[in-house]
Design a protein around this motif. Structure first.
Motif: not given
Length: 198
Positions: A159, A162, A166, A176, A181, A183, A189, A191
């Motif tokens: 995970e 920011n 990423v 991805d 995302e 939250p 969030p 990712f």
């Protein structure tokens, strides 16, 4: 970079937790979990140490040594089989989180709900001391374990916290996920990213 990567010694695990807390101190997620800056490093250090100690028995904790303790670390969990939660987890979490407990429970629920079921290794924390960043240590730590995972045909999951992270992880083979995302209650969030074995 040729980083001197080695497994963390048992006596270093609390220092690893403190390093993760320091490295993550500016992250929005840490500010959500512990809004009071006077408490943040202490509470987050205890929290990351709890998980780092558990990873030492259910995955791996690698470090790059520095002059005054670990300069960088990667904390991994082996999720190719059933991984138990840390011993006495709920009592320990309540003791360390204090008035912030419900925020940590929200984080647990978020991660538990969105964790993939496919067998994998989970990169829980990748942290570099602020004074040692931009030297390739994080990439070297990932490459160290990725080589072993690729040889075994095992994917990896993480995970990211920011956009900068990423982009870093994409450079190291992570893509991805379909639910990308996720939250926290305040909108901060994470990712979700997946790295197939290559």
């Amino acid at each position: 970079m040729n980083a001197a990567i080695r497994p963390a010694a048992a006596a270093e695990l609390s220092a690893v937790g403190a390093l993760v807390a320091l490295s993550f101190d500016r992250l929005d997620a840490n500010h959500y979990l512990v809004p009071d800056g006077g408490d943040r490093l202490r509470v987050m250090g205890d929290y990351f140490t709890l998980y780092t100690e558990h990873a030492a028995g259910h995955g791996r904790v690698d470090v790059v040594p520095g002059a005054d303790g670990p300069a960088a670390t990667a904390v991994w969990f082996d999720r190719t089989g059933k991984t138990p939660e840390p011993p006495s987890y709920h009592a320990r979490l309540a003791a360390l989180a204090g008035p912030y407990l419900e925020r940590f429970r929200a984080l647990d629920e978020l991660f538990d709900t969105h964790h993939p079921d496919e067998p994998h290794w989970h990169l829980a924390f990748l942290a570099v001391h602020p004074g040692a960043q931009r030297r390739g240590l994080g990439g070297a730590l990932m490459a160290h374990t990725h080589a072993e995972l690729d040889a075994a045909g095992v994917p990896a999951y993480l995970e990211a916290t920011n956009g900068d992270n990423v982009r870093l992880y994409r450079r190291h083979g992570y893509t991805d996920m379909a639910t990308f995302e996720i939250p926290l209650p305040d909108g901060t969030p994470f990712f979700r990213m997946w790295r197939p074995a290559s």
